[in-house]
Design an enzyme around this catalytic site. Structure first.
Site, short mmCIF file in Angstrom:
data_model
loop_
_atom_site.label_atom_id
_atom_site.label_comp_id
_atom_site.label_asym_id
_atom_site.label_seq_id
_atom_site.Cartn_x
_atom_site.Cartn_y
_atom_site.Cartn_z
N GLY A 502 0.80 -1.21 0.00
CA GLY A 502 0.00 0.00 0.00
C GLY A 502 0.84 1.27 0.00
O GLY A 502 0.55 2.21 -0.73
N ASP A 616 -2.02 -4.13 12.63
CA ASP A 616 -1.81 -5.03 11.49
C ASP A 616 -0.81 -6.13 11.84
O ASP A 616 0.15 -6.35 11.13
CB ASP A 616 -1.35 -4.22 10.28
CG ASP A 616 -1.56 -4.97 8.97
OD1 ASP A 616 -2.29 -5.98 8.98
OD2 ASP A 616 -0.98 -4.57 7.95
#
Ligand SMILES: *[C@@H]1O[C@H](CO)[C@@H](O)[C@H](O)[C@H]1NC(C)=O
Ligand SMILES: *[C@@H]1O[C@H](CO)[C@@H](O)[C@H](O)[C@H]1NC(C)=O
Ligand SMILES: *[C@@H]1O[C@H](CO)[C@@H](O)[C@H](O)[C@H]1NC(C)=O
Ligand SMILES: *[C@@H]1O[C@H](CO)[C@@H](O)[C@H](O)[C@H]1NC(C)=O
Ligand SMILES: *[C@@H]1O[C@H](CO)[C@@H](O)[C@H](O)[C@H]1NC(C)=O
Ligand SMILES: *[C@@H]1O[C@H](CO)[C@@H](O)[C@H](O)[C@H]1NC(C)=O
Ligand SMILES: *[C@@H]1O[C@H](CO)[C@@H](O)[C@H](O)[C@H]1NC(C)=O
Length: 825
Positions: A502, A616
């Site tokens: 990302g 995460d």
């Protein structure tokens, strides 16, 4: 069906219903000024405080019991009496169950003897916290507060104030709120005139007073029909344009889901009615919102707004998308109740917001309107219930603490100067910590930490030196010239790419002085990810821990966003578990790695930088150095609340498939227990050596968390353990490990252990395996005693990770290693 069976069915059903009703652990109901015990219309018993049993709660001061000579036949019997205090007096209750409680006080003025209760002006304090100040009531008023009681008694002090020579009260309710009624220590979106910021929910630091409680699209609900004996008011009078809304109602009971809203959050009837957009048949005019305007006190600074939803309008999943606006600000874009509420229709759900009233407005506007995501022929928006609570005595909150800085920082794009300023202050902070650390030296080994090396390199920058002189660890060194990074990565040579995702691309690089680094480069010129970039610098520069990957520096020149990390030699844990040709890890090594990662996370949650949620956790974000010491990587997502920037609003959730805390997913309320959940998935991944999600497997096996939990619950976890290590594992160690992972995966955050408990349990599992305690190495900042004694030097170095540079001294090799990020996100 025979009668016996029916009887049995009824009994079970009754038991079921009874066991489902909420019974508060602490429950004090006082009918003030009455000598009798009273049963009110909602069937609860109120004890008269003039009775033998009730008087024990009264202490100190002077008071008299008053009786209303003309009680209204329409109002509750509670309002037929009152207790009048002519000096400061209190009620005292023993608290068995510490935590959030409700306090309700009823005031219904009447005239009796020498007292006209309308003239009473007074203050009320609960354990010293002011609930009401110079309060007086012209008409019947019910005041409701939520407060955390953290000691074993509650004192409600009532005292006359101003010119008034008396205080009074007609009835008091004091009872425990349901567990989890407010998620504490979570993060809410804070809606203020500047947009959305993060708000750290800390229920212990303020009292909430209910201002409005609205059953949207429904009728009045009385305490008789409410699980917490609340009143709910219809919304009609608050609609700013009545023709914009249309009532919808269903006869079907709400489809409650674990982790969604419960009956205690609001009764069935709130979820069974709603307002939806009033779109005329065949009309294509969807360009409007439904707006409610709620009066509030201009002097109140902060509110918590709880919006209740239940999709009773859709005929299928994923067909309703809408936006929520509060005071004209987009508070939540593209709400998708299907996703939030567990892929079920008619599943109750609520969302909390913190709302700042900086403009001192006396109205709060809440709107719902159609989202661009929805099908043009089926645009709609709904709302089922609203609760608005004001924060009493809001000054208690550290509003202007560093929190604010972080968010100012992350929100708007800031210039480099401010950036350097911030880093400098961070540097000073860290240096102070370091110095403090040195007063109490910990046993150190020859290994030292990255900082020393960084300082040794020649990246002290002249820019910004005017700010303050560099500390002993040379924090100006954080800023690395772009030209040096170009050299280090051979001008971003594709052959040096070690990861992408990302944020951008990750390169392996070698800085001057032979320092090996992982260079994470954002897409040049794009501002996408800038908040993450800045967050990561802010967060990482504060954190030094032997089980967390260190930031070496960053570069912000020429619209570049580059982060430079220590290079972690052996790369992601995942690659050492399955799907690669690395030798497999032994059980003892796996335990050590889990313990190391748990230490890193525990430090994030509770250490000096405090309260950082990773968001995460997965096996690709746990890296292994050359000694197989675990280091947690990738804090790019840390801290950013769910509603922060547009790109994340639509998905609402950050994190990785297969690891995501279902509670967070549903509620968007992030707590450190979300990390605990993800870590639980990693534990099973380590045990079973398979991915968190493997779509190629049979359906029941695709999701590791579900599959492993099934076996664990059956007590057959050994059936799915990685066969290569099965024979090394002692059953007691396996049992402990399995139980620990199971607890991490509890449905509700509150039922999960803290990272500290997880750590303790894993150490126990290690001890059961080896009969020796795992050496503690809770590194604080740079005081890193180094890795545990692991089986050293499995010389198998990996392709593409090997650096073979002979850069000698352990400190540099240990510190500058590889970082792989974003893989599999
Ligand atoms: C008062 O307390 C006693 C002992 O706890 C109890 O037996 C009695 O029923 C109570 N009376 C009332 C009116 O609640
Ligand atoms: C009590 O209720 C009745 C009907 O419900 C109403 O007519 C009457 O005005 C009420 N009395 C008072 C004092 O509010
Ligand atoms: C009493 O309280 C009322 C309502 O809060 C207020 O308007 C009034 O000024 C107060 N009176 C005195 C004597 O303090
Ligand atoms: C919450 O507030 C209480 C009281 O102000 C304070 O003691 C506590 O440390 C706070 N907790 C967090 C996580 O900020
Ligand atoms: C409780 O709810 C039922 C069904 O909605 C309704 O008929 C009844 O009047 C309500 N009772 C009270 C006291 O509000
Ligand atoms: C709207 O259309 C539906 C079906 O298309 C119909 O049943 C309903 O009567 C119409 N309503 C009005 C107000 O025309
Ligand atoms: C709904 O309200 C928001 C906030 O006031 C506004 O920005 C938006 O344009 C409105 N949407 C429509 C369709 O009117």
């Amino acid at each position: 069906m025979d009668v016996k069976f029916l009887q049995f069915l009824c009994l079970t059903l009754c038991e079921f219903l009874l066991s489902n009703a909420f019974t508060p652990q602490d429950n004090y109901l006082i009918n003030c000024g009455s000598s009798a015990s009273t049963v009110v219309s909602d069937n609860r018993h109120f004890l008269g405080d003039a009775s033998k049993n009730g008087s024990m709660y009264l202490s100190g001061g002077k008071s008299v019991a008053l009786k209303n000579p003309n009680p209204s036949p329409n109002s509750t019997v509670l309002y037929g009496t009152a207790r009048v205090f002519t000096s400061a007096s209190s009620y005292e209750f023993v608290v068995k169950n510490l935590g959030i409680h409700l306090v309700r006080m009823h005031f219904s003025p009447f005239i009796s003897q020498n007292y006209d209760l309308k003239n009473g002006n007074f203050s009320v304090l609960a354990n010293g916290i002011s609930l009401l100040n110079n309060f007086g009531a012209e008409v019947t008023v019910l005041k409701e507060f939520f407060l955390v009681v953290n000691k074993e008694n509650l004192e409600i002090l009532v005292k006359p104030s101003g010119d008034s020579d008396f205080a009074y009260v007609n009835a008091i309710e004091f009872f425990s709120a349901p567990k989890d009624f407010f998620i504490d220590a979570g993060e809410l979106a804070l809606i203020s005139s500047n947009g959305i910021q993060e708000f750290k929910q800390n229920i212990s630091s303020y009292v909430l007073e209910t201002v409005h409680r609205i059953n949207v699209g429904g009728s009045k609900i009385t305490p008789f029909n409410d699980t917490l004996w609340r009143n709910w008011i219809p919304d009609e009078d608050y609609l700013s344009l009545k023709s914009a809304a249309k009532i919808v109602a269903t006869n079907d009971q709400p489809n409650y889901q674990p982790g969604g809203a419960s009956r205690e959050n609001a009764p069935d009837s709130v979820y069974m009615t709603a307002q939806e957009m009033n779109i005329a048949n065949g009309s294509l005019n969807f360009l409007f919102n439904i707006t409610w305007e709620f009066p509030v006190q201009a002097e109140d600074d902060m509110f918590i707004v709880r919006l209740h939803f239940c999709d009773i309008v859709s005929i299928g999943l994923n067909s309703l998308y809408f936006n929520i606006y509060i005071n004209g600000i987009t508070a939540y874009k593209d709400v998708d109740l299907s996703v939030l509420a567990f892929h079920e229709l008619a599943a109750p759900y609520y969302i909390d917001f913190a709302v700042e009233n900086a403009q001192k407005s006396n109205v709060m506007r809440i709107s719902v309107g159609p989202s661009d995501l929805s099908n043009t022929l089926r645009k709609n928006a709904i709302l089922n219930g609203v609760e608005i609570m004001r924060m009493v005595d809001f000054v208690a909150l550290p509003k202007t603490s560093n929190k604010k800085h972080v968010w100012n920082f992350v929100g708007p794009i800031v210039g480099g100067f401010f950036f350097v300023l911030l880093l400098a202050s961070v540097a000073i902070f860290v240096c102070l910590k370091c110095k403090r650390g040195r007063v109490k030296p910990k046993p150190r080994r020859s290994e030292s930490v990255g900082w020393t090396s960084v300082r040794g390199s020649s990246y002290a920058i002249s820019e910004g030196t005017a700010l303050t002189s560099p500390g002993p660890y040379g924090y100006y060194g954080l800023r690395i010239p772009f030209s040096d990074i170009q050299v280090a990565t051979n001008d971003f040579d594709n052959n040096l790419v070690i990861g992408s995702g990302g944020f951008g691309t990750v390169y392996k690089g070698i800085l001057k002085d032979n320092i090996k680094v992982a260079v994470k480069r954002g897409v040049p010129g794009s501002r996408q990810g800038l908040p993450e970039f800045q967050t990561e610098i802010t967060v990482l520069s504060k954190i030094r821990h032997c089980h967390l990957v260190s930031l070496v520096g960053y570069c912000e020149e020429q619209s570049e966003m580059i982060l430079v990390y220590e290079y972690i030699e052996k790369g992601p844990l995942r690659h050492h578990l399955y799907g690669s040709k690395f030798p497999h890890l032994s059980w003892k090594q796996r335990l050590e790695i889990c313990i190391g990662a748990a230490r890193g996370l525990h430090y994030l949650h509770t250490g000096s930088a405090q309260g950082i949620i990773h968001r995460d956790i997965k096996s690709t974000n746990i890296l292994l150095d050359e000694n197989y010491v675990a280091k947690v990587a990738d804090f790019g997502l840390s801290r950013s609340g769910p509603c922060l920037d547009e790109t994340h609003v639509s998905t609402g959730v950050k994190g990785s498939f297969g690891y995501l805390d279902p509670e967070y997913f549903r509620r968007q309320q992030l707590t450190d227990k979300s990390d605990v959940y993800s870590f639980g998935v990693v534990l099973f991944e380590v045990l079973c050596a398979r991915p968190a999600v493997d779509p190629l497997l049979n359906r029941d096996q695709v999701n590791l968390a579900e599959w492993a939990m099934e076996w664990q619950k059956k007590g057959l976890i050994e059936q799915i353990v990685d066969q290569r290590i099965m024979d090394q594992i002692k059953p007691s160690s396996l049992k402990k490990f399995g139980e620990t992972a199971e607890k991490c995966l509890a449905d509700y955050g509150v039922d999960r252990p803290t990272m500290g408990d997880v750590l303790w349990n894993l150490e126990h599992a290690y001890q059961l395996q080896t009969n020796e305690p795992q050496t503690a190495m809770d590194g604080d900042l740079s005081d890193d005693p180094g890795p545990p004694r692991l089986v050293r030097g499995d010389p198998t170095s990996s392709e593409g990770v090997d650096q073979g540079d002979g850069s000698s001294d352990i400190s540099t090799t240990r510190v500058f290693s590889q970082l792989l990020t974003n893989e599999g996100r």
